[in-house]
Write a protein that holds these residues in place. Structure first.
Motif, short mmCIF file in Angstrom:
data_model
loop_
_atom_site.label_atom_id
_atom_site.label_comp_id
_atom_site.label_asym_id
_atom_site.label_seq_id
_atom_site.Cartn_x
_atom_site.Cartn_y
_atom_site.Cartn_z
N ALA A 1 -113.26 46.36 59.13
CA ALA A 1 -112.59 47.40 58.34
C ALA A 1 -111.09 47.43 58.61
N LYS A 2 -110.61 46.50 59.45
CA LYS A 2 -109.20 46.42 59.80
C LYS A 2 -108.69 47.70 60.46
N VAL A 3 -109.54 48.31 61.27
CA VAL A 3 -109.15 49.44 62.11
C VAL A 3 -108.86 48.89 63.50
N GLY A 4 -107.58 48.82 63.87
CA GLY A 4 -107.20 48.20 65.13
C GLY A 4 -107.27 46.68 65.03
N ARG A 5 -107.15 46.04 66.18
CA ARG A 5 -107.19 44.57 66.24
C ARG A 5 -107.74 44.14 67.58
N ALA A 6 -108.03 42.85 67.68
CA ALA A 6 -108.49 42.31 68.96
C ALA A 6 -107.35 42.37 69.97
N VAL A 7 -107.70 42.55 71.24
CA VAL A 7 -106.70 42.58 72.31
C VAL A 7 -106.10 41.19 72.48
N GLN A 8 -104.78 41.14 72.73
CA GLN A 8 -104.06 39.88 72.85
C GLN A 8 -103.32 39.82 74.18
N ALA A 9 -103.02 38.60 74.61
CA ALA A 9 -102.21 38.42 75.81
C ALA A 9 -100.87 39.12 75.62
N GLY A 10 -100.41 39.82 76.66
CA GLY A 10 -99.18 40.58 76.57
C GLY A 10 -99.39 42.05 76.27
N ASP A 11 -100.60 42.41 75.83
CA ASP A 11 -100.90 43.82 75.56
C ASP A 11 -100.97 44.62 76.86
N MET A 12 -100.70 45.90 76.75
CA MET A 12 -100.89 46.84 77.85
C MET A 12 -102.04 47.76 77.47
N LEU A 13 -103.05 47.83 78.32
CA LEU A 13 -104.18 48.73 78.09
C LEU A 13 -103.92 50.01 78.87
N PRO A 14 -103.54 51.10 78.19
CA PRO A 14 -103.18 52.34 78.90
C PRO A 14 -104.38 52.92 79.66
N THR A 15 -104.19 53.23 80.93
CA THR A 15 -105.22 53.85 81.74
C THR A 15 -104.59 54.98 82.55
N ARG A 16 -105.40 55.69 83.30
CA ARG A 16 -104.91 56.73 84.19
C ARG A 16 -104.91 56.20 85.62
N PRO A 17 -103.86 56.51 86.41
CA PRO A 17 -103.85 56.02 87.80
C PRO A 17 -104.88 56.76 88.63
N HIS A 18 -105.86 56.05 89.11
CA HIS A 18 -106.93 56.63 89.92
C HIS A 18 -107.38 55.61 90.94
N ALA A 19 -107.87 56.08 92.07
CA ALA A 19 -108.44 55.18 93.07
C ALA A 19 -109.56 55.89 93.82
N ASP A 20 -110.46 56.51 93.07
CA ASP A 20 -111.60 57.17 93.69
C ASP A 20 -112.87 56.75 92.97
N ASN A 21 -114.01 57.20 93.46
CA ASN A 21 -115.31 56.82 92.90
C ASN A 21 -115.45 55.31 92.79
N VAL A 22 -114.99 54.60 93.82
CA VAL A 22 -115.04 53.13 93.77
C VAL A 22 -116.03 52.61 94.78
N ASN A 23 -116.24 51.27 94.69
CA ASN A 23 -117.21 50.60 95.57
C ASN A 23 -118.59 51.25 95.46
N MET A 24 -119.01 51.44 94.22
CA MET A 24 -120.35 51.92 93.92
C MET A 24 -121.06 50.86 93.09
N LYS A 25 -122.38 50.89 93.11
CA LYS A 25 -123.13 49.91 92.32
C LYS A 25 -124.29 50.60 91.62
N LEU A 26 -124.83 49.91 90.63
CA LEU A 26 -125.94 50.43 89.84
C LEU A 26 -126.82 49.27 89.43
N GLN A 27 -128.11 49.39 89.70
CA GLN A 27 -129.04 48.33 89.31
C GLN A 27 -129.10 48.26 87.79
N PRO A 28 -128.74 47.12 87.20
CA PRO A 28 -128.69 47.04 85.74
C PRO A 28 -130.07 46.98 85.10
#
Length: 332
Positions: free
Chosen positions: A135-162
């Motif tokens: 539908a041409k809503v957005g585009r595929a991610v390309q090299a050089g793109d920035m994926l905006p995220t929030r700075p966080h470093a908690d809730n890490v080193n956890m696992k889940l049986q898939p």
């Protein structure tokens, strides 16, 4: 506050649960091909499943953190490492500023997912951040793109049986509007047949191949186009089934022999090329009960998350850890 994309595979897109309510305007839902993977990533990071993630089709990429960020990797297992040290799939990890996450080729299945704490903050369009390529809503991610995220470093080193859903298997289906157009012999042959996922597959749908003659409905040339949804199984003029996926068209005139239950769509979408698929009809009452059980299982995912025990050989900065905290002197 983002992930810088240094390298990226083809057809990698930002996806969430998709946008609903626009079928009458010709816009299908889109969203993640494997919705279960979104919920798994949310459970690993302690957030809601409505957060957007990066969907990686067959191949990942290389991503550099510009700030500390918590990530999770779910869906089809892919080779992955942080600064050269292997990391566990279906688990959450920390990326410090300047560290690089490399995600390679898929090892089983089709779609892998990279999640970030707080979600990938792509622009909202009609209530969703999902890319819809057809539908041409957005585009595929390309090299050089920035994926905006929030700075966080908690809730890490956890696992889940898939949930094991990456090699095909049995898909449960309910009767569709045109199921009565297929005679009983054809329906019986349909459920007895072992299909293989063909090479023609993308986010719109996937073709299934099989040995023997194709499948046809009576009077199928006279069928009027009507609303279709992801999970519908259309029979093309060649008699090959197509399972429709999130970016499918909103109407169609090919006869639909059945519809895959939503709880089994992740298994369908994750079937690799050549993977075997069979179909099993269930009643509508059974389908409702199966879907309710699926929703209940999604709600229990967070309770199944457990700490990830890292292999000391895979920790490059092992000496920086306080390994003997809490020890006391034998003379005290």
């Amino acid at each position: 506050m983002s992930l810088l994309v240094h390298q990226i595979g083809p057809a990698c897109t930002v996806q969430d649960q998709g946008r609903t309510g626009y079928l009458d305007q010709g816009l299908s839902r889109s969203g993640a091909a494997d919705q279960l993977a979104l919920h798994e990533g949310a459970a690993l990071l302690g957030q809601g499943p409505d957060c957007a993630a990066l969907e990686m089709a067959g191949m990942g990429g290389m991503f550099e953190a510009t700030q500390p960020v918590s990530i999770a990797l779910t869906g089809a297992p892919m080779q992955a490492n942080i600064d050269g040290s292997p990391v566990v799939w279906n688990a959450s990890h920390t990326l410090e500023a300047g560290q690089r996450l490399t995600v390679g080729a898929v090892m089983q299945g089709t779609y892998g997912y990279l999640h970030a704490k707080g979600g990938i903050d792509a622009p909202l369009f009609l209530g969703s951040r999902a890319t819809h390529l057809t539908a041409k809503v957005g585009r595929a991610v390309q090299a050089g793109d920035m994926l905006p995220t929030r700075p966080h470093a908690d809730n890490v080193n956890m696992k889940l049986q898939p949930d094991e859903r990456f090699a095909g298997g049995t898909l449960r289906v309910v009767a569709s509007f045109q199921t009565p157009l297929f005679d009983q012999d054809t329906l019986d042959r349909f459920t007895r047949t072992v299909f293989r996922r063909g090479a023609r597959a993308n986010r719109m749908g996937m073709q299934l191949d099989s040995d023997g003659v194709g499948f046809a409905a009576k009077g199928q040339l006279n069928i009027l186009s009507e609303v279709i949804t992801p999970g519908d199984i259309q029979m093309t003029g060649t008699g090959n089934p197509f399972i429709l996926l999130p970016e499918c068209q909103t109407t169609g005139g090919y006869p639909r022999i059945a519809t895959v239950l939503p709880c089994d769509l992740p298994r369908a979408a994750q079937t690799p090329a050549g993977g075997q698929i069979r179909f099993k009809f269930v009643t509508m009452d059974e389908a409702v009960a199966l879907h309710a059980a699926y929703l209940a299982e999604l709600a229990r995912l967070r309770a199944r998350v457990e700490p990830l025990v890292r292999d000391p050989h895979e920790i490059p900065d092992l000496l920086s850890y306080q390994l003997i905290g809490g020890m006391i002197s034998a003379t005290e």
